[in-house]
Scaffold this motif. Structure first.
Motif, PDB file in Angstrom:
ATOM      1  N   MET A 182       0.689  -1.297   0.080  1.00 29.57           N
ATOM      2  CA  MET A 182      -0.529  -0.560  -0.239  1.00 29.57           C
ATOM      3  C   MET A 182       0.853   1.657   0.138  1.00 29.57           C
ATOM      4  O   MET A 182       2.091   1.068   0.748  1.00 29.57           O
ATOM      5  N   SER A 183      -0.056   2.506  -0.635  1.00 28.51           N
ATOM      6  CA  SER A 183       0.997   3.527  -0.821  1.00 28.51           C
ATOM      7  C   SER A 183       0.870   3.908   0.879  1.00 28.51           C
ATOM      8  O   SER A 183       0.021   3.498   1.448  1.00 28.51           O
ATOM      9  N   LYS A 184       1.343   5.543   0.619  1.00 27.08           N
ATOM     10  CA  LYS A 184       1.886   6.448   2.091  1.00 27.08           C
ATOM     11  C   LYS A 184       0.565   6.741   1.914  1.00 27.08           C
ATOM     12  O   LYS A 184      -0.076   7.019   3.457  1.00 27.08           O
ATOM     13  N   VAL A 220      -2.655   5.475   3.382  1.00 29.76           N
ATOM     14  CA  VAL A 220      -2.537   4.104   4.682  1.00 29.76           C
ATOM     15  C   VAL A 220      -2.617   5.666   5.525  1.00 29.76           C
ATOM     16  O   VAL A 220      -3.235   6.204   7.051  1.00 29.76           O
ATOM     17  N   ASP A 221      -2.353   6.993   5.106  1.00 28.68           N
ATOM     18  CA  ASP A 221      -2.426   8.116   5.624  1.00 28.68           C
ATOM     19  C   ASP A 221      -3.886   8.163   5.546  1.00 28.68           C
ATOM     20  O   ASP A 221      -4.483   9.046   6.533  1.00 28.68           O
ATOM     21  N   GLU A 222      -4.846   7.794   4.259  1.00 23.65           N
ATOM     22  CA  GLU A 222      -6.316   8.583   4.394  1.00 23.65           C
ATOM     23  C   GLU A 222      -7.027   7.387   5.272  1.00 23.65           C
ATOM     24  O   GLU A 222      -7.247   8.043   5.839  1.00 23.65           O
ATOM     25  N   ASP A 223      -6.614   5.639   5.507  1.00 26.54           N
ATOM     26  CA  ASP A 223      -7.107   4.852   6.409  1.00 26.54           C
ATOM     27  C   ASP A 223      -6.973   5.546   7.747  1.00 26.54           C
ATOM     28  O   ASP A 223      -7.833   5.492   7.803  1.00 26.54           O
ATOM     29  N   GLU A 224      -5.697   5.891   8.173  1.00 29.91           N
ATOM     30  CA  GLU A 224      -5.884   6.591   9.210  1.00 29.91           C
ATOM     31  C   GLU A 224      -6.534   7.742   9.921  1.00 29.91           C
ATOM     32  O   GLU A 224      -7.385   7.621  11.145  1.00 29.91           O
ATOM     33  N   ALA A 273      -9.841   6.373   9.871  1.00 29.30           N
ATOM     34  CA  ALA A 273     -10.336   5.939  11.776  1.00 29.30           C
ATOM     35  C   ALA A 273      -9.841   6.980  12.612  1.00 29.30           C
ATOM     36  O   ALA A 273     -11.255   6.791  14.011  1.00 29.30           O
ATOM     37  N   ARG A 274      -9.166   8.589  12.384  1.00 28.78           N
ATOM     38  CA  ARG A 274      -9.876   8.919  13.674  1.00 28.78           C
ATOM     39  C   ARG A 274     -10.729   9.620  13.719  1.00 28.78           C
ATOM     40  O   ARG A 274     -11.468  10.356  14.599  1.00 28.78           O
ATOM     41  N   GLN A 275     -10.764  10.245  11.758  1.00 24.16           N
ATOM     42  CA  GLN A 275     -12.782  10.885  12.058  1.00 24.16           C
ATOM     43  C   GLN A 275     -13.698   9.699  12.332  1.00 24.16           C
ATOM     44  O   GLN A 275     -14.964   9.895  12.795  1.00 24.16           O
ATOM     45  N   GLU A 276     -14.020   8.668  12.352  1.00 26.45           N
ATOM     46  CA  GLU A 276     -14.819   7.718  12.352  1.00 26.45           C
ATOM     47  C   GLU A 276     -15.088   7.128  14.408  1.00 26.45           C
ATOM     48  O   GLU A 276     -15.599   7.807  15.204  1.00 26.45           O
ATOM     49  N   ALA A 277     -13.866   7.764  15.012  1.00 26.70           N
ATOM     50  CA  ALA A 277     -13.514   7.258  16.126  1.00 26.70           C
ATOM     51  C   ALA A 277     -14.158   8.837  16.985  1.00 26.70           C
ATOM     52  O   ALA A 277     -14.217   8.933  18.106  1.00 26.70           O
ATOM     53  N   HIS A 278     -13.416  10.274  15.899  1.00 22.65           N
ATOM     54  CA  HIS A 278     -14.534  11.413  17.122  1.00 22.65           C
ATOM     55  C   HIS A 278     -15.762  11.098  16.840  1.00 22.65           C
ATOM     56  O   HIS A 278     -15.950  11.749  17.655  1.00 22.65           O
ATOM     57  N   THR A 325     -10.350  -4.463   9.797  1.00 22.56           N
ATOM     58  CA  THR A 325      -9.308  -3.250   9.827  1.00 22.56           C
ATOM     59  C   THR A 325      -9.302  -2.227  10.334  1.00 22.56           C
ATOM     60  O   THR A 325      -8.601  -1.706  11.807  1.00 22.56           O
ATOM     61  N   ARG A 326      -9.758  -1.266   9.956  1.00 22.72           N
ATOM     62  CA  ARG A 326     -10.755  -0.166  10.432  1.00 22.72           C
ATOM     63  C   ARG A 326     -11.174  -0.287  11.407  1.00 22.72           C
ATOM     64  O   ARG A 326     -10.892   1.086  12.344  1.00 22.72           O
ATOM     65  N   TRP A 327     -11.903  -0.535  11.561  1.00 24.29           N
ATOM     66  CA  TRP A 327     -12.438  -0.505  13.183  1.00 24.29           C
ATOM     67  C   TRP A 327     -11.182  -1.011  14.005  1.00 24.29           C
ATOM     68  O   TRP A 327     -11.833  -0.195  15.101  1.00 24.29           O
ATOM     69  N   LYS A 328     -10.655  -2.214  13.998  1.00 30.75           N
ATOM     70  CA  LYS A 328      -9.793  -2.498  14.579  1.00 30.75           C
ATOM     71  C   LYS A 328      -8.700  -0.814  15.388  1.00 30.75           C
ATOM     72  O   LYS A 328      -8.373  -0.775  16.734  1.00 30.75           O
ATOM     73  N   ARG A 329      -8.684  -0.846  14.226  1.00 30.98           N
ATOM     74  CA  ARG A 329      -7.910   0.754  14.650  1.00 30.98           C
ATOM     75  C   ARG A 329      -8.886   1.710  15.661  1.00 30.98           C
ATOM     76  O   ARG A 329      -7.627   2.191  15.533  1.00 30.98           O
TER      77      ARG A 329
END
Length: 74
Positions: A2-4, A7-11, A14-19, A50-54
């Protein structure tokens, strides 16, 4: 591999969902994230799992007082 950027978009997502979960559900946010991860597993959508685990990891980093404040801010 996966490109950086992916990965940055996934992170970011995930942070947006957590918020959002903290804002909507406060201290219950980890429960909702776990339910989403379980549903993704049932549907064999391991990328989404994987995203929800993050998201769960991000929520675990937050102090419980911050989670309670999130619910109070609604």
């Amino acid at each position: 591999m996966m490109s950086k950027m992916a990965v940055d978009e996934d992170e970011r997502r995930a942070r947006q969902e957590a918020h959002w979960l903290v804002r909507e559900f406060g201290a219950e946010a980890p429960l909702y994230a776990a339910m989403k991860a379980e549903k993704a597993i049932e549907q064999k959508d391991f990328g989404r799992c994987t995203r929800w685990k993050r998201v769960l990891e991000i929520l675990a980093e937050k102090p419980s007082s911050e989670l309670r404040r999130g619910a109070a801010a609604r």
